[in-house]
Design a protein around this motif. Structure first.
Motif, PDB file in Angstrom:
ATOM      1  N   LEU A  54      57.476  -4.080 114.594  1.00 52.74           N
ATOM      2  CA  LEU A  54      58.480  -4.370 113.586  1.00 52.74           C
ATOM      3  C   LEU A  54      57.725  -3.559 112.388  1.00 52.74           C
ATOM      4  CD1 LEU A  54      59.657  -7.955 114.049  1.00 52.74           C
ATOM      5  CD2 LEU A  54      60.770  -6.188 114.757  1.00 52.74           C
ATOM      6  N   ALA A  55      56.293  -4.042 112.137  1.00 52.48           N
ATOM      7  CA  ALA A  55      55.672  -3.536 110.999  1.00 52.48           C
ATOM      8  C   ALA A  55      55.800  -1.885 111.077  1.00 52.48           C
ATOM      9  CB  ALA A  55      54.199  -4.312 111.105  1.00 52.48           C
ATOM     10  N   HIS A  56      55.792  -1.515 112.337  1.00 55.43           N
ATOM     11  CA  HIS A  56      55.481   0.084 112.269  1.00 55.43           C
ATOM     12  C   HIS A  56      56.988   0.904 112.210  1.00 55.43           C
ATOM     13  CE1 HIS A  56      51.127  -0.111 113.503  1.00 55.43           C
ATOM     14  NE2 HIS A  56      51.200  -0.522 112.381  1.00 55.43           N
ATOM     15  N   ALA A  57      58.082  -0.040 112.146  1.00 54.74           N
ATOM     16  CA  ALA A  57      59.218   0.888 112.570  1.00 54.74           C
ATOM     17  C   ALA A  57      59.251   1.900 111.303  1.00 54.74           C
ATOM     18  CB  ALA A  57      60.319  -0.316 112.317  1.00 54.74           C
ATOM     19  N   GLY A  58      59.601   2.848 111.541  1.00 54.62           N
ATOM     20  CA  GLY A  58      59.611   4.107 110.497  1.00 54.62           C
ATOM     21  C   GLY A  58      58.407   4.851 110.291  1.00 54.62           C
ATOM     22  N   GLN A  59      57.858   4.703 108.994  1.00 57.66           N
ATOM     23  CA  GLN A  59      56.938   5.826 108.707  1.00 57.66           C
ATOM     24  C   GLN A  59      55.494   5.221 108.630  1.00 57.66           C
ATOM     25  OE1 GLN A  59      55.860   8.086 104.785  1.00 57.66           O
ATOM     26  NE2 GLN A  59      57.553   9.270 106.041  1.00 57.66           N
ATOM     27  N   MET A  60      54.466   5.766 109.257  1.00 53.24           N
ATOM     28  CA  MET A  60      53.353   5.173 108.840  1.00 53.24           C
ATOM     29  C   MET A  60      52.330   6.308 108.276  1.00 53.24           C
ATOM     30  SD  MET A  60      52.624   3.553 113.202  1.00 53.24           S
ATOM     31  CE  MET A  60      50.856   3.267 112.809  1.00 53.24           C
ATOM     32  N   ARG A  61      51.242   5.741 107.874  1.00 52.88           N
ATOM     33  CA  ARG A  61      50.201   7.003 107.363  1.00 52.88           C
ATOM     34  C   ARG A  61      48.853   6.898 107.731  1.00 52.88           C
ATOM     35  NH1 ARG A  61      49.439   5.822 101.301  1.00 52.88           N
ATOM     36  NH2 ARG A  61      50.109   3.434 101.826  1.00 52.88           N
ATOM     37  N   MET A  62      48.238   8.286 107.813  1.00 54.66           N
ATOM     38  CA  MET A  62      46.508   8.109 108.344  1.00 54.66           C
ATOM     39  C   MET A  62      46.098   8.916 107.249  1.00 54.66           C
ATOM     40  SD  MET A  62      44.316   7.940 110.708  1.00 54.66           S
ATOM     41  CE  MET A  62      45.233   8.450 112.493  1.00 54.66           C
ATOM     42  N   ILE A  63      45.212   7.955 106.688  1.00 52.50           N
ATOM     43  CA  ILE A  63      44.493   8.433 105.481  1.00 52.50           C
ATOM     44  C   ILE A  63      43.065   9.186 106.135  1.00 52.50           C
ATOM     45  CG2 ILE A  63      43.356   7.851 103.465  1.00 52.50           C
ATOM     46  CD1 ILE A  63      46.210   7.364 103.222  1.00 52.50           C
ATOM     47  N   VAL A  64      42.780  10.240 105.962  1.00 55.03           N
ATOM     48  CA  VAL A  64      41.790  10.935 106.107  1.00 55.03           C
ATOM     49  C   VAL A  64      40.980  11.005 104.887  1.00 55.03           C
ATOM     50  CG1 VAL A  64      40.501  13.133 106.740  1.00 55.03           C
ATOM     51  CG2 VAL A  64      42.664  11.993 107.983  1.00 55.03           C
ATOM     52  N   PRO A  65      39.845  10.475 104.514  1.00 56.07           N
ATOM     53  CA  PRO A  65      39.164  10.403 103.272  1.00 56.07           C
ATOM     54  C   PRO A  65      38.110  11.625 102.944  1.00 56.07           C
ATOM     55  CG  PRO A  65      38.079   9.084 104.631  1.00 56.07           C
ATOM     56  CD  PRO A  65      39.139   9.626 105.598  1.00 56.07           C
ATOM     57  N   PHE A  66      38.507  12.606 103.587  1.00 55.40           N
ATOM     58  CA  PHE A  66      37.816  13.974 103.329  1.00 55.40           C
ATOM     59  C   PHE A  66      38.745  15.251 103.146  1.00 55.40           C
ATOM     60  CE2 PHE A  66      35.021  11.159 105.832  1.00 55.40           C
ATOM     61  CZ  PHE A  66      33.938  11.237 104.750  1.00 55.40           C
ATOM     62  N   ALA A  67      38.311  16.439 102.625  1.00 51.14           N
ATOM     63  CA  ALA A  67      39.355  17.594 102.637  1.00 51.14           C
ATOM     64  C   ALA A  67      39.730  17.890 103.840  1.00 51.14           C
ATOM     65  CB  ALA A  67      38.407  18.710 101.927  1.00 51.14           C
ATOM     66  N   ALA A  68      40.732  18.641 103.769  1.00 49.15           N
ATOM     67  CA  ALA A  68      41.424  19.434 105.141  1.00 49.15           C
ATOM     68  C   ALA A  68      40.480  20.400 105.792  1.00 49.15           C
ATOM     69  CB  ALA A  68      42.703  19.779 104.900  1.00 49.15           C
ATOM     70  N   GLY A  69      40.308  20.406 107.042  1.00 51.80           N
ATOM     71  CA  GLY A  69      39.609  21.276 107.689  1.00 51.80           C
ATOM     72  C   GLY A  69      38.407  20.925 108.385  1.00 51.80           C
ATOM     73  N   GLY A  70      37.891  19.524 108.089  1.00 52.39           N
ATOM     74  CA  GLY A  70      36.669  19.169 108.554  1.00 52.39           C
ATOM     75  C   GLY A  70      36.764  18.299 109.838  1.00 52.39           C
ATOM     76  N   THR A  71      35.934  17.760 110.666  1.00 56.91           N
ATOM     77  CA  THR A  71      35.875  17.247 111.793  1.00 56.91           C
ATOM     78  C   THR A  71      36.791  15.891 111.783  1.00 56.91           C
ATOM     79  OG1 THR A  71      33.868  17.973 112.604  1.00 56.91           O
ATOM     80  CG2 THR A  71      34.683  16.195 113.616  1.00 56.91           C
ATOM     81  N   ALA A  72      36.669  15.176 110.639  1.00 54.93           N
ATOM     82  CA  ALA A  72      37.358  14.134 110.485  1.00 54.93           C
ATOM     83  C   ALA A  72      38.853  14.337 110.431  1.00 54.93           C
ATOM     84  CB  ALA A  72      37.121  13.490 109.162  1.00 54.93           C
ATOM     85  N   ASP A  73      39.276  15.229 109.333  1.00 52.88           N
ATOM     86  CA  ASP A  73      40.671  15.795 109.447  1.00 52.88           C
ATOM     87  C   ASP A  73      41.390  16.179 110.797  1.00 52.88           C
ATOM     88  OD1 ASP A  73      42.915  16.585 107.949  1.00 52.88           O
ATOM     89  OD2 ASP A  73      42.384  18.540 108.338  1.00 52.88           O
ATOM     90  N   VAL A  74      40.439  16.896 111.526  1.00 52.63           N
ATOM     91  CA  VAL A  74      41.005  17.480 112.868  1.00 52.63           C
ATOM     92  C   VAL A  74      41.275  16.430 113.819  1.00 52.63           C
ATOM     93  CG1 VAL A  74      40.572  19.037 114.832  1.00 52.63           C
ATOM     94  CG2 VAL A  74      40.106  19.752 112.529  1.00 52.63           C
ATOM     95  N   LEU A  75      40.306  15.350 113.970  1.00 55.15           N
ATOM     96  CA  LEU A  75      40.404  14.150 114.831  1.00 55.15           C
ATOM     97  C   LEU A  75      41.563  13.376 114.351  1.00 55.15           C
ATOM     98  CD1 LEU A  75      36.654  13.330 115.413  1.00 55.15           C
ATOM     99  CD2 LEU A  75      38.256  14.482 116.851  1.00 55.15           C
ATOM    100  N   GLY A  76      41.666  13.191 112.962  1.00 57.61           N
ATOM    101  CA  GLY A  76      42.879  12.234 112.636  1.00 57.61           C
ATOM    102  C   GLY A  76      44.098  12.765 112.703  1.00 57.61           C
ATOM    103  N   ARG A  77      44.189  13.987 112.642  1.00 57.19           N
ATOM    104  CA  ARG A  77      45.600  14.753 112.703  1.00 57.19           C
ATOM    105  C   ARG A  77      46.083  14.615 114.425  1.00 57.19           C
ATOM    106  NH1 ARG A  77      47.611  17.072 108.466  1.00 57.19           N
ATOM    107  NH2 ARG A  77      46.252  17.199 106.829  1.00 57.19           N
ATOM    108  N   ILE A  78      44.976  14.873 115.202  1.00 53.66           N
ATOM    109  CA  ILE A  78      45.212  14.765 116.762  1.00 53.66           C
ATOM    110  C   ILE A  78      45.827  13.488 116.980  1.00 53.66           C
ATOM    111  CG2 ILE A  78      44.389  14.513 119.134  1.00 53.66           C
ATOM    112  CD1 ILE A  78      42.262  16.736 118.022  1.00 53.66           C
ATOM    113  N   VAL A  79      45.090  12.219 116.567  1.00 52.61           N
ATOM    114  CA  VAL A  79      45.408  10.909 116.830  1.00 52.61           C
ATOM    115  C   VAL A  79      46.690  10.645 116.333  1.00 52.61           C
ATOM    116  CG1 VAL A  79      44.756   8.480 116.121  1.00 52.61           C
ATOM    117  CG2 VAL A  79      43.100   9.987 116.917  1.00 52.61           C
ATOM    118  N   ALA A  80      46.947  11.006 114.859  1.00 56.61           N
ATOM    119  CA  ALA A  80      48.471  10.759 114.282  1.00 56.61           C
ATOM    120  C   ALA A  80      49.436  11.308 115.216  1.00 56.61           C
ATOM    121  CB  ALA A  80      48.374  11.491 112.975  1.00 56.61           C
TER     122      ALA A  80
END
Length: 317
Positions: free
Chosen positions: A20-46
């Motif tokens: 219920l809490a997730h019905a609709g849109q969720m957000r994944m906050i990647v706290p670094f600039a696009a293009g780094g390892t955190a960003d790539v992993l975050g996008r795969i999981v999302a």
């Protein structure tokens, strides 16, 4: 119509049932600039989590303060599990470098799972006259403080693992923090800085193209992605061993049942052959542990990195 609207509003806001809490849109906050390892992993999981749950998961990059600006936004956000954080060493285990923060990472965030571990790699600009770790150490000791290393920000894994290298190798290097690995790598390629101790997934394309030179990996064993590259420990700094790690985390107030459901969903996608292959190509080792084990791991790593912070006297006002 009004009754339907009220019921729907309750369903979307209910914090006790993940579906219920997730019905609709969720957000994944990647706290670094696009293009780094955190960003790539975050996008795969999302992407994969969105497919599994039927939700649209929007990835937002919020860089700054070694990831703490983005992390703070999650800590202060809705406590229903709809906002996820791609967490790192700097957020969960090395926040002590800051004299003050607007939130308490230990109380205001909670790890859902340790997503993956990756080795870092010592890379230098081709103009640096060092072909291996021993030559680099000799150069650094000959010119203390003259070599500048970039990082994804103060307290980030790329910063802390470099600080541990400085301690173990007994060399003086000058830290230049950026708002993510991508802009730091851009300056390294341009010769504005001389080196980085970068996450392997992000560094690998630059190593393969020859725009930077790799001297050694930071892990205890060699990486399958670069099997001919020695570890820093075997190449001249005995006992040196450090890897970067990444979490999926949520706000501290998210109910345990919601956290456990998120954990189950994320651990499920980490067993998918396509995800395993994508992580492998990045040089990332999937972890996907339980909530209890994730919390224990973070607690242990916090002790380790706080010791480095105190010994190296790394403090940011």
């Amino acid at each position: 119509m009004r009754l339907i609207s009220v019921v729907l509003s309750f369903v979307l806001c209910c914090p006790f049932d993940l579906s219920l809490a997730h019905a609709g849109q969720m957000r994944m906050i990647v706290p670094f600039a696009a293009g780094g390892t955190a960003d790539v992993l975050g996008r795969i999981v999302a992407q994969e989590l969105g497919t599994l749950t039927g939700n649209q998961i929007v990835v937002e990059n919020r860089p700054g303060s070694g990831g703490n600006i983005g992390a703070d936004s999650v800590a202060r956000g809705p406590a229903d599990g709809s906002v996820l954080l791609l967490g790192t060493i700097g957020i969960h285990a090395a926040s002590k470098i800051y004299k003050t923060l607007p939130y308490d990472p230990n109380k205001d965030l909670q790890p859902v799972t340790i997503l993956a571990e990756v080795p870092n790699v010592l890379i230098v600009h081709p103009s640096v006259p060092a072909k291996d770790v021993k030559e680099f150490l000799a150069l650094a000791k000959e010119k203390p403080g003259a070599l500048n290393f970039g990082s994804a920000g103060n307290g980030s894994s790329t910063h802390m693992i470099a600080e541990l290298f400085k301690l173990k190798a007994k060399v003086d290097l000058t830290h230049v923090p950026y708002r993510g690995s991508a802009p730091a790598l851009n300056d390294l390629v341009a010769g504005q800085i001389q080196l980085m101790v970068e996450n392997l997934p992000t560094a690998l394309p630059f190593i393969e193209s020859g725009t930077v030179r790799a001297l050694g990996v930071t892990s205890a064993t060699r990486s399958p992605s670069l099997p001919s590259l020695p570890t820093i420990a075997e190449a001249g700094v005995p006992g040196y061993d450090a890897t970067a790690w990444f979490t999926i985390a949520v706000a501290g107030g998210v109910p345990p049942a919601t956290v456990e459901k998120l954990n189950a969903d994320i651990c499920k996608i980490l067993t998918e052959p396509d995800v395993i292959e994508r992580f492998k190509k990045l040089g990332a080792v999937i972890v996907g542990n339980s909530v209890v084990d994730a919390k224990a791991f973070v607690a242990s790593e916090t002790v380790k990195w706080n010791d480095v912070i105190e010994t190296a006297q790394v403090k940011i006002d």
